[in-house]
Design an enzyme around this catalytic site. Structure first.
Site, mmCIF file in Angstrom:
data_model
loop_
_atom_site.group_PDB
_atom_site.id
_atom_site.type_symbol
_atom_site.label_atom_id
_atom_site.label_comp_id
_atom_site.label_asym_id
_atom_site.label_seq_id
_atom_site.Cartn_x
_atom_site.Cartn_y
_atom_site.Cartn_z
ATOM 1 N N GLU A 218 24.824 -30.907 7.704
ATOM 2 C CA GLU A 218 24.185 -31.447 6.498
ATOM 3 C C GLU A 218 24.595 -30.707 5.226
ATOM 4 O OE1 GLU A 218 22.792 -30.924 9.387
ATOM 5 O OE2 GLU A 218 21.187 -32.350 9.851
ATOM 6 N N TRP B 256 25.407 -29.453 20.397
ATOM 7 C CA TRP B 256 23.975 -29.691 20.556
ATOM 8 C C TRP B 256 23.640 -30.380 21.865
ATOM 9 C CZ3 TRP B 256 21.116 -27.001 17.590
ATOM 10 C CH2 TRP B 256 21.440 -26.799 16.243
ATOM 11 N N THR C 46 25.254 -35.742 13.495
ATOM 12 C CA THR C 46 24.732 -34.507 14.068
ATOM 13 C C THR C 46 23.523 -34.840 14.924
ATOM 14 O OG1 THR C 46 23.702 -32.388 13.623
ATOM 15 C CG2 THR C 46 23.405 -34.071 11.935
ATOM 16 N N LYS D 213 21.710 -25.189 21.546
ATOM 17 C CA LYS D 213 23.093 -25.209 21.065
ATOM 18 C C LYS D 213 23.963 -24.444 22.054
ATOM 19 C CE LYS D 213 25.564 -25.750 16.880
ATOM 20 N NZ LYS D 213 25.847 -25.339 15.508
HETATM 21 P P1 AMP Z 1 25.683 -27.932 13.055
HETATM 22 O O1 AMP Z 1 25.108 -28.948 12.185
HETATM 23 O O2 AMP Z 1 26.091 -28.446 14.391
HETATM 24 O O3 AMP Z 1 26.767 -27.184 12.355
HETATM 25 O O4 AMP Z 1 24.542 -26.871 13.390
HETATM 26 C C1 AMP Z 1 23.871 -26.184 12.385
HETATM 27 C C2 AMP Z 1 22.894 -25.219 13.008
HETATM 28 O O5 AMP Z 1 23.594 -24.312 13.864
HETATM 29 C C3 AMP Z 1 22.172 -24.356 12.033
HETATM 30 O O6 AMP Z 1 21.072 -25.008 11.443
HETATM 31 C C4 AMP Z 1 21.765 -23.187 12.925
HETATM 32 O O7 AMP Z 1 20.645 -23.506 13.712
HETATM 33 C C5 AMP Z 1 22.961 -23.051 13.833
HETATM 34 N N1 AMP Z 1 23.900 -22.071 13.268
HETATM 35 C C6 AMP Z 1 25.048 -22.306 12.595
HETATM 36 N N2 AMP Z 1 25.657 -21.151 12.266
HETATM 37 C C7 AMP Z 1 24.878 -20.141 12.728
HETATM 38 C C8 AMP Z 1 24.929 -18.719 12.677
HETATM 39 N N3 AMP Z 1 25.952 -18.066 12.118
HETATM 40 N N4 AMP Z 1 23.910 -18.027 13.231
HETATM 41 C C9 AMP Z 1 22.878 -18.657 13.830
HETATM 42 N N5 AMP Z 1 22.767 -19.993 13.903
HETATM 43 C C10 AMP Z 1 23.745 -20.737 13.364
#
Ligand code: AMP
Length: 546
Positions: A334, A448, A189, A443
Site C-alpha cells: 500500500e 502472505w 495484497t 507472513k
Molecule cells: P507487503 O504488503 O506484502 O509488502 O507486506 C507489508 C507488511 O510486511 C508490513 O505491514 C509488515 O507487517 C511486514 N513487513 C515489511 N517489512 C518489514 C520489516 N522490515 N520488519 C517487519 N515487518 C515487515
C-alpha cells in the site's frame, strides 16, 4: 501566480527514455526460464517496449485497460512494465505463488483483458483460462516461437508469442502525454482479510516513490551499480527497483526463477553485482550456501533486507564474515512500498559498536514523502520515546487511499492516515521499530497466508468445533501457520483427515505446519478469539528447543 518552469507530467515512460538516451549501454542481464543468460541494454529495451505498446494497441488495448503478467524477473517483464504503463494501460502483476482460486479471483476482479506469462506458468494459465473466458482475450507467452507451450485455450482466447508480437509491430509508436495521475500499475495484497485487495499506483505516485527511493539514505542506486532484485516483480513491483535502477542508470541483473543460494551466489559473482534486495528467507539460503561452499561474494557491497523483520544474525553474519553491509527497510504494498530505511544520522556517529548495531536492527527512518505516527486505540498520538508502542499509521503521495473497487478515500481515517496494521515504537530521532502486528495474518518467506481462509476451512471439518490460526515463529520461513482446534463434544479429532481436508482448497505451502488440539480457546468479552493470548502461548511452538 504559477511558476514558469516547463510543465511536463511525471510519467513512467520518461524513465525508460532517460535510461535509453543517457545510460544506453547499462545492461539488463536475465537468467531465462530455459536457463540461458540473455543480455540487453536500456538502448535496446526502450524501442522494444514501444513496439510492444504498438502491438498491444493493435490488440485493442486502450487507456486504463488491465494487462496482466505472471512472470519472474527478466528483461521481457521490464519491457512490459514500460510498454503497458507507458501506453496508458495498467500493468497488473499477478503473484504466481497464490492458489489458482485466488489468481482467478484477482484476474476477474481486476478485469484483465490480456495475460502475459512465462512458459513455466503454462499449467497455471491452463487452470485459470476457462474461468476467465468472458473477459480475457489473449494469452501471450513471453518467449520465442520455438519455446511456445502446447496448451489449449478456450474458444475466442488467442494464444500468442511475445517475440512474434514484437517482430510484427511497427517502431513508430510515440509515448503519449498522459495525465500523471492516471493509473499505471496494479498489485494485489492479501494483507488483512481473506480475499486479496488491489492497490492501484499512478504514474505520479510511482515517479515520486522512485525519486525518493533513490536518495542516498534509501536505495541510493548509481550508474556504477549492478543491482540484482531478488524480490520478485510480482511483489510491489520488486520494491520499485525496475524504475529506480534505470532512473539512476544502474544495470539490472535478473535472476528469473533461480533464487536458491547457489544460483544467486553464481550470478552475483559472474555479473559483478554490487547491491541486491530481498526478504530474510532468501538471504538465509544464500548465507547457508556461502558457509557450506566456502565461497565469497566478490563484488557485493550491500544487501537490502525487508518484507519481514531482518534477523540480527543475518546482519552480523554478512557484515562480520563477508564484509557486506546489510540495510534494514520496511514498507507495504500500500506504500509503493518503501516506508522506512535504516541509515545512521551524524548524531549516531559516536555510538559504541553494540548500541550502533542495536540501532541498525530497527526498521529505520521515514523516507521523504512518507509521514508516520503511532497512536493508541483512541487514535491519540503517542510519544516518540523509543519505548511506547502504538498502531503505526502513514500518510503521503505514495500511500494508497482506497483499494480497487472501493469508494475513494475509504482506506483512510478522518484525518487522512492509513493504518498499517503494524505496531511500532518511534524514537526521538525518528527511527521506527516494529514490535508487533495487529493485523491477523501469517507472513511466510515474504508471502502472505490468510488465517481467515485457513480457519474457515478448518471449521468446515466435521470433527472441529472451533479453530484459530496464528503466526508461529519459524527458523527458515520467519513465520508459519499453526492451527489450534477445539473438537466437537465427545469427538477425538482425526488429525490425518483434518490435514487432508485442506488439500486442493489452498496452495500447498499454506498447509499449517502443526495442529494443536485444546479444550477451549480464549475469547474476548465480545466473543472474538483472543489471538494475542494464543500467540503469547504458542508463538515458539515451531522453534527448535533453546
Ligand atoms: P507487503 O504488503 O506484502 O509488502 O507486506 C507489508 C507488511 O510486511 C508490513 O505491514 C509488515 O507487517 C511486514 N513487513 C515489511 N517489512 C518489514 C520489516 N522490515 N520488519 C517487519 N515487518 C515487515
Amino acid at each position: 501566480m504559477l511558476g514558469l518552469m516547463q510543465d511536463q507530467p511525471l510519467l513512467i515512460s520518461t524513465i525508460i527514455r532517460h535510461a535509453a538516451r543517457h545510460h544506453a549501454a547499462a545492461e539488463i542481464v536475465s537468467k531465462t526460464v530455459e536457463g540461458a543468460i540473455h543480455r540487453t541494454t536500456y538502448a535496446e529495451i526502450e524501442p522494444r517496449a514501444r513496439r510492444l505498446a504498438s502491438a498491444l494497441r493493435q490488440l485493442g488495448t486502450g487507456l486504463g485497460a488491465r494487462v496482466a503478467t505472471l512472470a519472474w524477473n527478466g528483461h521481457r517483464h521490464v519491457e512490459l512494465y514500460y510498454a503497458v504503463s507507458g501506453m496508458g494501460a495498467i500493468c497488473h502483476t499477478i503473484n504466481p505463488r497464490l492458489s489458482t482460486d485466488d489468481i482467478t479471483y484477482i484476474a476477474q476482479h481486476a478485469d484483465d483483458t490480456i495475460l502475459f506469462a512465462d512458459t513455466s506458468f503454462a499449467p497455471i494459465v491452463a487452470a485459470i483460462a476457462p474461468a476467465l473466458r468472458a473477459r480475457l482475450r489473449a494469452v501471450v507467452f513471453m518467449t520465442e516461437p520455438a519455446h511456445m507451450p502446447d496448451i489449449a485455450l478456450p474458444p475466442g482466447m488467442d494464444l500468442l508469442c511475445y517475440e512474434d508480437l514484437i517482430a510484427s509491430a511497427g517502431d513508430d509508436f510515440a509515448w503519449p502525454a498522459l495525465d500523471e495521475r492516471s493509473a499505471a500499475s496494479l498489485c494485489y495484497t492479501s494483507g488483512t482479510t481473506g480475499r486479496p485487495k488491489g492497490v492501484l499506483y499512478s504514474h505520479r505516485s510511482t515517479l515520486l516513490h522512485t525519486f525518493a527511493s533513490n536518495l542516498k539514505d534509501v536505495f541510493g542506486l548509481g550508474a556504477a551499480d549492478r543491482f540484482l532484485p531478488v524480490v520478485p516483480m510480482f511483489h510491489v513491483n520488486a520494491w520499485g527497483t525496475p524504475y529506480s535502477a534505470p532512473m539512476a542508470g544502474a544495470s539490472l541483473i535478473m535472476p528469473g526463477r533461480h533464487l536458491d543460494g547457489a544460483s544467486l551466489a553464481d550470478m552475483m559473482n559472474t555479473e559483478r553485482v554490487t547491491c541486491s534486495a530481498g526478504v530474510p528467507t532468501v538471504w538465509l539460503g544464500l548465507l547457508q550456501h556461502l558457509r557450506a561452499s566456502g565461497k565469497r561474494l566478490e563484488s557485493v557491497e550491500r544487501l537490502i533486507i525487508g518484507g519481514s523483520a531482518c534477523p540480527p544474525m543475518l546482519m552480523r553474519a554478512f557484515g562480520d564474515e563477508y564484509g557486506i553491509r546489510v540495510d534494514h527497510a520496511w514498507g507495504m504494498t500500500e506504500m509503493s512500498p518503501i516506508g522506512t530505511y535504516n541509515r545512521p544520522k551524524s548524531s549516531n556517529a559516536d555510538l559504541p559498536p553494540e548500541p550502533a548495531f542495536r540501532l541498525r536492527e530497527k526498521q529505520g527512518r521515514a523516507m521523504y514523502g512518507v509521514d508516520m505516527r503511532i497512536v493508541n486505540d483512541d487514535s491519540t498520538e503517542l510519544p516518540w520515546d523509543g519505548t511506547t508502542s502504538g498502531h503505526l499509521q502513514v500518510k503521503g503521495p505514495n500511500v494508497c487511499a482506497a483499494y480497487l473497487g472501493d469508494t475513494p478515500g475509504s482506506a483512510l481515517d478522518a484525518e487522512g492516515w492509513f493504518a498499517t496494521g503494524d505496531v511500532a515504537t518511534i524514537d526521538a530521532e525518528g527511527y521506527m521499530e516494529i514490535t508487533d502486528r495487529s493485523k491477523d495474518v501469517v507472513k511466510s518467506g515474504g508471502e502472505w497466508i490468510s488465517t481467515v481462509q485457513l480457519e474457515n476451512i478448518a471449521v468446515g471439518h466435521p470433527d472441529v468445533a472451533e479453530a484459530a490460526v496464528i503466526a508461529a515463529r519459524h527458523p527458515k520461513w520467519d513465520e508459519r501457520p499453526l492451527l489450534i482446534v477445539v473438537p466437537r463434544p465427545g469427538i477425538t479429532i482425526d488429525l490425518v483427515s483434518l490435514r487432508a481436508f485442506f488439500d486442493g482448497k489452498i496452495a500447498k505451502w499454506w498447509q499449517p505446519d502443526a495442529i494443536i488440539v485444546v479444550d477451549e480457546l480464549p475469547h474476548t468479552a465480545t466473543g472474538k478469539i483472543q489471538k494475542m493470548a494464543l500467540r503469547d502461548r504458542f508463538r515458539d511452538h515451531l522453534m527448535p528447543p533453546g
